[in-house]
Write a protein that holds these residues in place. Structure first.
Motif, short mmCIF file in Angstrom:
data_model
loop_
_atom_site.label_atom_id
_atom_site.label_comp_id
_atom_site.label_asym_id
_atom_site.label_seq_id
_atom_site.Cartn_x
_atom_site.Cartn_y
_atom_site.Cartn_z
N GLN A 267 1.22 -1.24 0.20
CA GLN A 267 -0.05 -0.47 -0.56
C GLN A 267 0.56 1.16 -0.27
O GLN A 267 0.68 2.35 -0.86
N ALA A 268 1.82 0.91 0.16
CA ALA A 268 2.57 2.41 0.78
C ALA A 268 3.42 2.58 -0.59
O ALA A 268 3.11 3.74 -1.50
N THR A 271 0.73 3.80 -2.60
CA THR A 271 0.03 5.27 -2.77
C THR A 271 1.10 6.12 -3.27
O THR A 271 0.88 7.30 -4.13
N SER A 272 2.41 5.54 -3.05
CA SER A 272 3.44 6.88 -3.58
C SER A 272 3.36 7.06 -4.66
O SER A 272 4.05 7.53 -5.58
N LYS A 275 0.74 8.96 -6.27
CA LYS A 275 0.86 10.06 -5.98
C LYS A 275 2.08 10.96 -6.52
O LYS A 275 2.01 12.33 -7.46
N THR A 361 7.73 10.13 0.07
CA THR A 361 7.14 9.56 -0.51
C THR A 361 6.32 8.40 0.29
O THR A 361 5.68 8.07 1.69
N GLN A 365 4.57 7.57 3.52
CA GLN A 365 3.18 6.63 3.21
C GLN A 365 3.38 5.20 4.55
O GLN A 365 2.04 4.90 5.51
#
Length: 499
Positions: A267-268, A271-272, A275, A361, A365
């Motif tokens: 997930q980290a 999401t990074s 973004k 980022t 996250q």
């Protein structure tokens, strides 16, 4: 450049007087001295974590006169594993017998000289596994360096001391040798960045070779900016506009080897990436190691299963010649966890640029997810659903339609309020010519999100194949209203109007 060695001193005890009183005084002083010496030794070990075999200084040349620019690595300090030659010093390679049977080096290793000439100061040589032949980081001759991130666990090897100096913030960066994980494993276990450049990208002259067809000089750092500066000097890369990756590919089969839950790390990463780059298309993501750092002297370190699983991940870059960077990403059970990015051979600058772009980022996250876990929101089904969706997207790109449907179905079971999951599953159903299922999924997606353009387009396609031309035309027209620039929607509506 200057060269200064550290010199230790010792004192001898005076001859004992004959009187009992003086003997007791001396005995008391001796005990006090021993206690004081022990405390000093313990303090010294705590200060350098047992990472150094020898402290020294290689000073950079004077700065050039203005208006010339200062040396690019000015004010940075570094240490090197005891496999790199430094003129006037014996290269011990982690074993006292090797050191006692070899003379002092007549030249300094090319990479070390390049760094010093670039403005950095070398402050010492660090512990490696015996003959640099292990990924554990243990050395019975010089002692196992203490892992600052997890003191009860191994630091990883073979370049254990170099990783520890960076993790303990004793230096800004350090050099190690990576044959099949000698830099990547200790970086993962100690929670720092580790970089294995492309095979042949850096000179091995003045470095003891372990396996010439696999050896590369590797780097450790805490700061991606420092790593990039050092990398540019060593790789002789001009600074320029940073390139963005076209695709981030998560190697699911590799993560299946991972002993800890992958949802948090995935997930980290997802999401990074969203973004910074959207879901555009160029880097392979794998776990650096298959498990957390084992405990000191653990039987696991000697098991065949541990070695096989570890090398199945580590051999990818070693055998292909690709460049790889290890990225610390939070912790699990009070131990560092990491992932690795792999880029093509020769893509070193691209990989360093990507690391610099994504690092902040990624850490942000990872911190967000760690905070969520502490506040009782760990195991959030929405996070797991998004991971399943990303797996489905990858399967879809690979044209594995049925596998994609399975992942999207898993995502829907975890979160049935997300229109994208239904719409994406409909796309896979369309590829399999399962038009009724595709129509049903798109209708559900539209119920959840009235502005989902893709759902209208896909439902229109399904209805067209089913012979529902009027309904299909309405779907295409509505998609065109929502997104006037969508040429496909307008063309499809016009085509059906002519029927």
């Amino acid at each position: 450049m200057g060269l200064i060695t550290m010199v230790s001193t010792s004192s001898s005890s005076p001859t004992a007087p004959s009187t009992r009183a003086n003997l007791l005084v001396l005995l008391g002083l001796g005990l006090a001295g021993i206690l004081l010496l022990t405390r000093k030794l313990k303090r010294a070990v705590r200060e350098d974590f047992g990472a150094f075999v020898q402290k020294l200084q290689l000073l950079p040349p004077p700065q050039p006169a203005p208006p010339k620019a200062r040396h690019p690595l000015t004010d940075l300090t570094f240490a090197v594993s005891d496999v790199f030659d430094i003129e006037g010093f014996v290269t011990g390679c982690g074993h006292p017998d090797w050191a006692s049977t070899h003379g002092a080096a007549s030249k300094t290793a090319v990479v070390v000289s390049t760094l010093v000439e670039g403005g950095a100061t070398c402050v010492g040589k660090t512990v490696v596994d015996e003959l640099a032949y292990s990924i554990n980081g243990e050395n019975r001759h010089y002692g196992t360096p203490t892992n600052p991130a997890a003191p009860a666990r191994v630091p990883g090897g073979s370049s254990s001391g170099a990783a520890v100096t960076v993790a303990a913030k004793l230096v800004d960066f350090s050099l190690g040798v990576d044959t099949v994980g000698g830099v990547r494993v200790p970086a993962a276990f100690c929670g720092v960045i580790g970089f294995r450049p492309s095979y042949g990208a850096l000179s091995n002259m003045g470095m003891l070779t372990i396996s010439p067809s696999l050896d590369t000089v590797g780097l450790f750092a805490n700061d991606p900016d420092v790593l990039r500066r050092v990398g540019h000097v060593l790789l002789q890369l001009p600074f320029g506009v940073q390139r963005k990756p076209r695709q981030i590919i998560i190697a699911d089969d590799c993560f299946e080897l991972f002993k800890i839950p992958f949802d948090k790390l995935a997930q980290a990463l997802i999401t990074s990436t969203e973004k910074l780059f959207g879901k555009d298309d160029g880097i392979l993501v794998i776990p650096t190691t298959y498990a957390l750092p084992p405990k000191l002297n653990a039987k696991e370190l000697l098991s065949e299963d541990y070695k096989l699983r570890s090398y199945s991940l580590l051999s990818l870059a070693s055998l292909s010649g690709c460049c790889q960077v290890t990225i610390p990403l939070g912790s699990h059970d009070k131990c560092p966890t990491s992932i690795s990015f792999i880029a093509r051979q020769g893509g070193d600058r691209f990989l360093l640029d990507t690391l610099q772009s994504m690092y902040a980022t990624l850490q942000e996250q990872a911190d967000v997810l760690a905070t969520s876990k502490q506040s009782g929101r760990a195991g959030n089904p929405e996070i797991s659903a998004d991971v399943a969706k990303e797996k489905g997207n990858q399967a879809y790109k690979d044209k594995q339609w049925q596998k994609a449907i399975g992942y999207y179905t898993e995502a829907i079971k975890l979160n049935d309020k997300n229109a994208t999951y239904y719409s994406n599953r409909a796309a896979a159903y369309l590829e399999l010519k399962s038009f009724h299922q595709a129509e049903a999924d798109c209708s559900k997606a539209i119920d959840l999100d009235k502005k989902n353009v893709k759902a209208y387009l896909r439902r229109g396609t399904a209805r067209e194949f089913l012979g529902y031309y009027k309904e299909a035309t309405e779907d295409f027209r509505y998609a065109s209203v929502l997104e006037p620039t969508n040429k496909r929607a307008a063309a499809s509506a016009e085509r059906l109007r002519k029927l």
